[in-house]
Design an enzyme around this catalytic site. Structure first.
Site, PDB file in Angstrom:
ATOM      1  N   HIS A   1       1.224   9.040   7.525  1.00  0.00           N
ATOM      2  CA  HIS A   1       1.415   7.994   8.464  1.00  0.00           C
ATOM      3  C   HIS A   1       2.690   7.670   8.423  1.00  0.00           C
ATOM      4  O   HIS A   1       3.522   7.586   7.634  1.00  0.00           O
ATOM      5  CB  HIS A   1       0.906   6.734   7.710  1.00  0.00           C
ATOM      6  CG  HIS A   1      -0.730   6.933   7.904  1.00  0.00           C
ATOM      7  ND1 HIS A   1      -1.701   5.992   7.412  1.00  0.00           N
ATOM      8  CD2 HIS A   1      -1.610   8.002   8.040  1.00  0.00           C
ATOM      9  CE1 HIS A   1      -2.893   6.300   7.478  1.00  0.00           C
ATOM     10  NE2 HIS A   1      -2.940   7.600   7.945  1.00  0.00           N
TER      11      HIS A   1
ATOM     12  N   TYR B   1      -3.161  -4.343   8.076  1.00  0.00           N
ATOM     13  CA  TYR B   1      -3.005  -5.560   7.044  1.00  0.00           C
ATOM     14  C   TYR B   1      -3.397  -6.793   7.921  1.00  0.00           C
ATOM     15  O   TYR B   1      -2.517  -6.961   8.882  1.00  0.00           O
ATOM     16  CB  TYR B   1      -1.481  -5.520   6.436  1.00  0.00           C
ATOM     17  CG  TYR B   1      -1.267  -4.524   5.313  1.00  0.00           C
ATOM     18  CD1 TYR B   1      -0.968  -3.202   5.691  1.00  0.00           C
ATOM     19  CD2 TYR B   1      -1.438  -5.054   4.074  1.00  0.00           C
ATOM     20  CE1 TYR B   1      -0.772  -2.193   4.711  1.00  0.00           C
ATOM     21  CE2 TYR B   1      -0.992  -4.061   3.141  1.00  0.00           C
ATOM     22  CZ  TYR B   1      -0.854  -2.658   3.322  1.00  0.00           C
ATOM     23  OH  TYR B   1      -0.617  -1.914   2.291  1.00  0.00           O
TER      24      TYR B   1
ATOM     25  N   PRO C   1      -1.686  -5.184  -5.569  1.00  0.00           N
ATOM     26  CA  PRO C   1      -1.592  -4.126  -4.698  1.00  0.00           C
ATOM     27  C   PRO C   1      -1.415  -4.142  -3.273  1.00  0.00           C
ATOM     28  O   PRO C   1      -1.179  -3.104  -2.574  1.00  0.00           O
ATOM     29  CB  PRO C   1      -3.060  -3.730  -4.868  1.00  0.00           C
ATOM     30  CG  PRO C   1      -3.805  -4.782  -5.119  1.00  0.00           C
ATOM     31  CD  PRO C   1      -3.012  -5.834  -5.820  1.00  0.00           C
TER      32      PRO C   1
ATOM     33  N   LYS D   1       2.418  -0.200  -4.353  1.00  0.00           N
ATOM     34  CA  LYS D   1       3.892   0.214  -5.170  1.00  0.00           C
ATOM     35  C   LYS D   1       3.367   0.870  -6.704  1.00  0.00           C
ATOM     36  O   LYS D   1       4.186   1.407  -7.257  1.00  0.00           O
ATOM     37  CB  LYS D   1       4.709  -0.915  -5.383  1.00  0.00           C
ATOM     38  CG  LYS D   1       5.131  -1.367  -3.967  1.00  0.00           C
ATOM     39  CD  LYS D   1       6.349   0.053  -3.728  1.00  0.00           C
ATOM     40  CE  LYS D   1       6.807  -0.474  -2.224  1.00  0.00           C
ATOM     41  NZ  LYS D   1       6.436   0.643  -1.432  1.00  0.00           N
TER      42      LYS D   1
ATOM     43  N   TYR E   1       8.125  -0.261   2.277  1.00  0.00           N
ATOM     44  CA  TYR E   1       7.126   0.266   2.218  1.00  0.00           C
ATOM     45  C   TYR E   1       7.102   1.538   2.156  1.00  0.00           C
ATOM     46  O   TYR E   1       6.164   2.313   1.035  1.00  0.00           O
ATOM     47  CB  TYR E   1       6.272  -0.104   3.338  1.00  0.00           C
ATOM     48  CG  TYR E   1       4.839  -0.249   3.462  1.00  0.00           C
ATOM     49  CD1 TYR E   1       3.907  -0.967   3.222  1.00  0.00           C
ATOM     50  CD2 TYR E   1       4.144   1.251   3.661  1.00  0.00           C
ATOM     51  CE1 TYR E   1       2.738  -0.918   2.736  1.00  0.00           C
ATOM     52  CE2 TYR E   1       2.792   1.378   3.444  1.00  0.00           C
ATOM     53  CZ  TYR E   1       1.939   0.332   2.867  1.00  0.00           C
ATOM     54  OH  TYR E   1       0.615   0.647   2.732  1.00  0.00           O
TER      55      TYR E   1
END
Ligand SMILES: Cc1cc2nc3c(=O)[nH]c(=O)nc-3n(C[C@H](O)[C@H](O)[C@H](O)COP(=O)(O)OP(=O)(O)OC[C@H]3O[C@@H](n4cnc5c(N)ncnc54)[C@H](O)[C@@H]3O)c2cc1C
Length: 393
Positions: free
Chosen positions: A75, A204, A295, A299, A387
């Protein structure tokens, strides 16, 4: 009692313990991994699924990335959804070509177990009553029982890779460690569903009813989460109620959430936790045994991998040159990256969740921040580079 010997005794066959054992093997350093669960249990435990670019590169470099390259979902962005609209953060463009790979933690663990066993490595499952001793001397020992027999494993170093509830961290004398902790007033209700992911990338979602996340594990299996109470009783949620709530929170113009049968469901608490230092004498803590992140930033597994990368290099230097320089700096080196990941995980959590005592001001501020992150290149770059993962060392 049978007396055994190895160079590095590793407690725990999660990602941290197995990556460490394999990295040491590649440097010609001997280790034994001791795990209290069965091989089947650790290979079926559903947890993380997002691998940072650096984690992927390392697994490939170590020779355990063949299946990941074939089956992992590469992704290059995520969708931030609020007010019923999606806003894509383009990782590739913002980070100079980096991305993440969605590949389930249990698949990483399977690949590592296979690699360790193919290389003649020792990973011993279903051990009992493990305890660590004399790690403040130069002759640490691990005692345990296996199949009714008692063992005493002498080693040069012990790696405590036994997760948050393990025994290594509590074995360090009182007063040595400082704990930093934050509990969040919510948890995640997560499901694994036999349903093709309704989005090519993770979604998200900030919603007045609470946070929701659409993730995936394979082209046929979705992983979805809902913000819930920390002590939510999962038995009070029928599968259809979970889908209805996901539908309500993730709703977006012209987009449909595909439902399917729920394969697994559970509630996870949210916590930030770090101990300093991560070493005492010849005992080194790595991964969840030393730190936990909520979460939201994906990470945990990645930090476990970056810790043991630092530890493997330090042990390589010790065995090659007899120098303790890198070992002495282990904790300091790891903590720099850990605190940045803690900050990012806390920030993502604060940005996207509804806090129980939030005022209308807080909600407006969160929406303004979401608007800023999705409209400012500078703000989006900050999210993207964290990220996909900050540099490992
Ligand atoms: C629901 C959920 C979702 C998550 N999502 C993500 C994500 O998307 N991305 C991400 O990066 N992270 C995520 N994480 C976090 C990630 O799963 C952990 O950070 C990761 O497992 C840490 O690896 P570890 O090897 O340090 O610890 P663990 O995986 O906990 O491994 C520790 C091992 O030690 C063993 N052990 C414990 N005590 C003993 C003992 N006394 N003797 C012998 N063995 C022992 C345990 O059985 C276990 O196998 C998630 C976690 C959860 C719960």
């Amino acid at each position: 009692m049978a007396n055994l010997r190895t160079q590095v005794g590793i407690v725990g066959a999660g990602p941290a313990g197995l990556v460490l054992s394999h990295l040491l093997h590649l440097e010609g350093i001997d280790s034994v991994v001791l795990e209290n669960r069965s091989r089947q249990y650790v290979e079926e435990r559903v947890r993380a699924g997002v691998l940072e670019q650096g984690t992927v590169d390392l697994l490939i470099e170590m020779g355990v990335g063949d299946r990941l390259k074939k089956e992992g979902l590469f992704h290059y962005g995520v969708d931030l959804r609020f007010h019923g609209c999606g806003h894509r953060i383009d990782f590739r463009e913002l980070t100079g070509g980096k991305g993440i790979v969605v590949y389930a933690q249990q698949e990483v663990v399977k690949d590592l177990n296979d690699a360790r066993i193919a290389a003649g490595g020792q990973v011993i499952f279903e051990i009992e009553d493990l305890s660590v001793h004399d790690f403040h001397s130069s002759h640490p020992r691990i005692r345990y029982r296996n199949n009714g027999a008692e063992y005493d494993l002498a080693c040069d170093f012990i790696a405590g890779c036994d997760g948050f509830h393990g025994i290594c961290r509590p074995s360090i004398p009182t007063g040595v460690l400082t704990e930093y902790e934050r509990e969040y007033p919510f948890g995640w209700l997560g499901i694994l569903a036999e349903a093709p992911p309704s989005s090519d990338e993770l979604v998200y979602c900030y919603h007045e009813k609470g946070f929701a996340l659409l993730s995936m594990r394979t082209p046929h299996v979705s992983r979805l989460y809902l913000q819930c109470k920390p002590d939510e009783d999962i038995n009070k949620w029928s599968d259809q109620q979970i889908w209805d709530e996901l539908q309500a929170r993730l709703a977006c113009n012209g987009w449909t959430l595909t439902e399917g049968s729920v394969l697994q469901k559970g509630v996870t608490g949210m916590r930030s936790f770090v101990v300093e230092p991560m070493q005492y004498g010849r005992l080194f803590l790595a991964g969840d045994s030393a730190h936990i992140v909520p979460p939201t930033g994906a990470k945990g597994l990645n930090l476990a991998v970056s810790d043991v990368r630092v530890l493997a290099r330090a042990l390589k230097q010790f065995y090659a040159r007899g120098s303790r320089d890198l070992l002495d700096k282990y904790s300091e080196t790891c903590l720099q990256r850990i605190w940045k990941a803690q900050r990012f995980s806390w920030w993502m959590t604060s940005l996207l969740h509804r806090f129980p005592n939030a005022t209308p001001f807080d909600a407006r501020r969160q929406l303004a921040e979401l608007d800023y992150v999705t409209s400012s290149r500078a703000a989006a770059t900050t999210l993207a580079e964290n990220y996909v993962g900050l540099p490992m060392e």
